[in-house]
Design an enzyme around this catalytic site. Structure first.
Site, PDB file in Angstrom:
ATOM      1  N   ASP A  18      79.451 -14.684 -19.333  1.00  0.00           N
ATOM      2  CA  ASP A  18      79.078 -15.282 -20.653  1.00  0.00           C
ATOM      3  C   ASP A  18      77.828 -15.733 -20.637  1.00  0.00           C
ATOM      4  OD1 ASP A  18      79.681 -16.669 -22.976  1.00  0.00           O
ATOM      5  OD2 ASP A  18      80.615 -18.386 -22.126  1.00  0.00           O
ATOM      6  N   GLY A  19      77.264 -15.977 -21.568  1.00  0.00           N
ATOM      7  CA  GLY A  19      75.868 -16.682 -21.943  1.00  0.00           C
ATOM      8  C   GLY A  19      74.734 -15.496 -22.411  1.00  0.00           C
ATOM      9  N   ARG A  22      73.296 -17.257 -25.656  1.00  0.00           N
ATOM     10  CA  ARG A  22      72.185 -18.062 -25.387  1.00  0.00           C
ATOM     11  C   ARG A  22      70.811 -17.923 -24.512  1.00  0.00           C
ATOM     12  NH1 ARG A  22      76.230 -21.730 -22.240  1.00  0.00           N
ATOM     13  NH2 ARG A  22      77.465 -19.613 -22.645  1.00  0.00           N
ATOM     14  N   HIS A  35      73.078  -9.009 -24.880  1.00  0.00           N
ATOM     15  CA  HIS A  35      74.071  -8.126 -24.538  1.00  0.00           C
ATOM     16  C   HIS A  35      73.614  -6.944 -23.764  1.00  0.00           C
ATOM     17  CE1 HIS A  35      76.777 -10.629 -26.422  1.00  0.00           C
ATOM     18  NE2 HIS A  35      76.437 -10.129 -27.675  1.00  0.00           N
ATOM     19  N   SER A  64      90.090  -9.844 -27.417  1.00  0.00           N
ATOM     20  CA  SER A  64      90.863  -9.783 -28.663  1.00  0.00           C
ATOM     21  C   SER A  64      90.160 -10.644 -29.631  1.00  0.00           C
ATOM     22  CB  SER A  64      92.285 -10.149 -28.420  1.00  0.00           C
ATOM     23  OG  SER A  64      92.722  -9.809 -27.102  1.00  0.00           O
ATOM     24  N   TRP A  67      86.196 -10.156 -32.210  1.00  0.00           N
ATOM     25  CA  TRP A  67      86.263  -9.462 -33.578  1.00  0.00           C
ATOM     26  C   TRP A  67      85.797 -10.702 -34.789  1.00  0.00           C
ATOM     27  CZ3 TRP A  67      86.198  -4.364 -33.364  1.00  0.00           C
ATOM     28  CH2 TRP A  67      87.213  -3.809 -32.522  1.00  0.00           C
ATOM     29  N   LEU A 129      84.706   2.351  -5.452  1.00  0.00           N
ATOM     30  CA  LEU A 129      85.021   1.027  -6.461  1.00  0.00           C
ATOM     31  C   LEU A 129      85.992   1.412  -7.698  1.00  0.00           C
ATOM     32  CD1 LEU A 129      84.253  -2.008  -7.166  1.00  0.00           C
ATOM     33  CD2 LEU A 129      82.549  -1.056  -8.445  1.00  0.00           C
ATOM     34  N   ARG A 186      82.974 -16.871 -13.543  1.00  0.00           N
ATOM     35  CA  ARG A 186      82.605 -17.225 -15.150  1.00  0.00           C
ATOM     36  C   ARG A 186      81.111 -17.781 -15.197  1.00  0.00           C
ATOM     37  NH1 ARG A 186      85.664 -18.991 -20.399  1.00  0.00           N
ATOM     38  NH2 ARG A 186      83.752 -18.487 -21.918  1.00  0.00           N
ATOM     39  N   ARG A 192      86.653 -22.457 -18.729  1.00  0.00           N
ATOM     40  CA  ARG A 192      87.855 -21.991 -19.091  1.00  0.00           C
ATOM     41  C   ARG A 192      88.167 -20.421 -18.883  1.00  0.00           C
ATOM     42  NH1 ARG A 192      85.049 -24.293 -23.903  1.00  0.00           N
ATOM     43  NH2 ARG A 192      84.102 -22.390 -24.802  1.00  0.00           N
TER      44      ARG A 192
END
Ligand code: FPP
Length: 246
Positions: A18-19, A22, A35, A64, A67, A129, A186, A192
């Site tokens: 995440d992030g 930002r 990204h 999910s 989108w 891996l 995370r 969360r």
């Protein structure tokens, strides 16, 4: 690098990356630019896990719920997934990495589905891996699809409802063939699960960091591994019992 550096390594690490948005905004770039920047962190995470002999790395690439993002961002993310598979599958193969995509892939374009199928086929016999990418994945979706498979077995008379155990259900989930995650990370400051691996995280150690995903490089990952190494996992037992059984 030797494994001695860590007293205790996880077999399976699962990450919510995440992030990205930002990270881009902080640089006055469009959200989307975060990204592709995050792909370098993916490469470094894969490299570190390979170097240390970690068995499984599961990355949440697209939920999910994603989108619901602006259509342009979703479109660019889909293009990025194709580009990453196109450019990286061969390299992963050379590093003996086995790639697996989990989630409902039927919603993706046929082009992306083809790239997924080909990359999985190319790497399917590799023994290093296991890199698992969760795409159009949701923890509730996984439990529901597993339940549906069990219901079919019951309907066919192969299984009695009262005989269903958690192991039966586990066998029908997307991660049936790998050990449960030992460490969940995370990035990006939120604390969360966001409908990630709901079933599989029952005994997992959690690590949250404010570091934004494109900044989560090798050293940041090692901090998470150090944190994991210092924890005592009890699986419901007392600390004394765990110490005694060592
Ligand atoms: C969350 O950041 C990130 C995503 C939804 C996409 C993750 C994709 C990659 C890292 C690139 C491709 C990876 C693979 C494995 C093919 P966010 O946009 O929610 O960030 P924000 O919380 O700052 O808005």
């Amino acid at each position: 690098m030797s494994t001695e550096e860590f007293a205790n390594l996880p077999r399976h690490v699962a990450i919510i990356m995440d992030g990205n948005g930002r990270w881009a905004k902080k640089r006055f770039l469009p959200r989307y630019a975060g990204h592709p920047a995050g792909v370098e962190s993916v490469r470094q995470a894969v490299q570190l896990c390979t170097d240390l002999g970690i068995e499984v790395l599961t990355l949440f690439a697209f939920s999910s719920e994603n989108w619901r993002r602006p259509q342009q961002e979703v479109g660019l993310l889909m293009e990025l997934f194709i580009k990453v598979l196109d450019q990286e599958a061969e390299k992963l193969h050379r590093r003996n990495v086995r790639l697996k995509i989990i989630g409902d892939r039927s919603a993706f374009s046929s082009k992306l589905q083809d790239y997924i199928t080909r990359s999985e086929a190319l790497t399917k016999n590799n023994t290093g891996l296991q890199l698992i990418i969760a795409a159009n994945y949701g923890g509730r979706w996984d439990i529901v699809q597993a339940t549906q498979k069990l219901a079919v077995q019951v309907q066919k008379g192969l299984l009695n409802p009262q005989d269903i155990t958690s192991e039966h259900l586990n066998q029908m989930t997307s991660l049936a063939d790998v050990p449960e995650p030992d460490l969940f990370i995370r990035t990006g400051g939120e604390q969360r699960i966001s409908n990630f691996l709901l079933w599989q995280l029952a005994y997992t150690e959690f690590y949250f960091t404010d570091t934004l995903w494109p900044d989560f490089k090798r050293d940041a990952f090692k901090l998470a591994l150090n944190s994991f190494a210092s924890r005592q996992r009890r699986f419901g037992q007392t600390g004394e019992q765990v110490e005694k059984s060592k």
